[in-house]
Design an enzyme around this catalytic site. Sequence first.
Site, PDB file in Angstrom:
ATOM      1  CB  ILE A  18     -27.662 -80.122   9.070  1.00  0.00           C
ATOM      2  CG1 ILE A  18     -26.562 -79.179   8.579  1.00  0.00           C
ATOM      3  CG2 ILE A  18     -27.043 -81.327   9.769  1.00  0.00           C
ATOM      4  CD1 ILE A  18     -25.794 -78.484   9.702  1.00  0.00           C
ATOM      5  CG  ASN A  87     -30.178 -81.181  12.898  1.00  0.00           C
ATOM      6  OD1 ASN A  87     -29.013 -80.871  12.694  1.00  0.00           O
ATOM      7  ND2 ASN A  87     -31.188 -80.716  12.158  1.00  0.00           N
ATOM      8  CE1 TYR A 153     -27.014 -71.708  17.061  1.00  0.00           C
ATOM      9  CE2 TYR A 153     -24.661 -71.241  17.061  1.00  0.00           C
ATOM     10  CZ  TYR A 153     -25.731 -72.005  16.635  1.00  0.00           C
ATOM     11  OH  TYR A 153     -25.517 -73.059  15.790  1.00  0.00           O
ATOM     12  CE  LYS A 157     -26.716 -74.839  18.646  1.00  0.00           C
ATOM     13  NZ  LYS A 157     -27.491 -76.076  18.371  1.00  0.00           N
TER      14      LYS A 157
END
Length: 255
Positions: A18, A87, A153, A157
């Site tokens: 990405i 990112n 994770y 996040k």
Amino acid sequence: MGRLDNKVAIITGAAQGIGECTARLFAKEGAKVIIADLNEEKGREIAQSIGPDARFFKLNVTDYENWKACIAYTKQEFGKLNVLINNAGISYRKDIATTSVEEWDRTIAINQTGIFYGMQLAIEEMRTNGEKCSIANASSIEGLVAESAFFAYCAAKGAVTLMTKAAALYCGENRLSIRVNSVHPGYIITPMAYDDARQNGQTIEEYSKEFIGKHPIGYLGKPEDIAYGYVYLSSDEAEFVSGTSLAIDGCYTAQ
């Protein structure tokens, strides 16, 4: 005329997936870009292929002093900083029972602390340039809903989701011309997806078949799907958008 004309952006994790796609799209839309990544060989190759509007900087997002140097280099090369795309990220397929202390610490350091460092130093720099600025942070669908197999994770996040809102409120309350938003990708076919499949003993075809079933739209996303979200949030088209969580997830979190 590009959607990002006259803007200068730092994009972390930009040597693949990405991040690479975002860097190429930003340059196409008129931005000057810093390819910030630890992978020097690939990062320099991407910057060279983009041309004179791109530079590579070797950045470890867990190193505060390295972040300072990256921002200083950006100013040296392009004169200012308008956009930060936080990112960079990693993932371990481990639940709470199997996550090691080392895996926890590394996930939090890269996925959460690195974003704090980048936001704090970027806001410090952006507040003085007199132009419209934007920060977009990579969260995840797992920053909105939980999945037991990705314990650390999800923790990182989820933190990014609320860190983003708190930073956006700070900028708004202090009348800074800086917008802060988070992006929440669904499952995207990237090198991280290949690594996740490997961790689970799957081929990428088996992995895709498993996760397509969790997306009502019926297919997995492409890096471009997320990159276009970053373009929108970084452009003046989104000048009234701050503190939002943009899910680009094929209806995953609508369920």
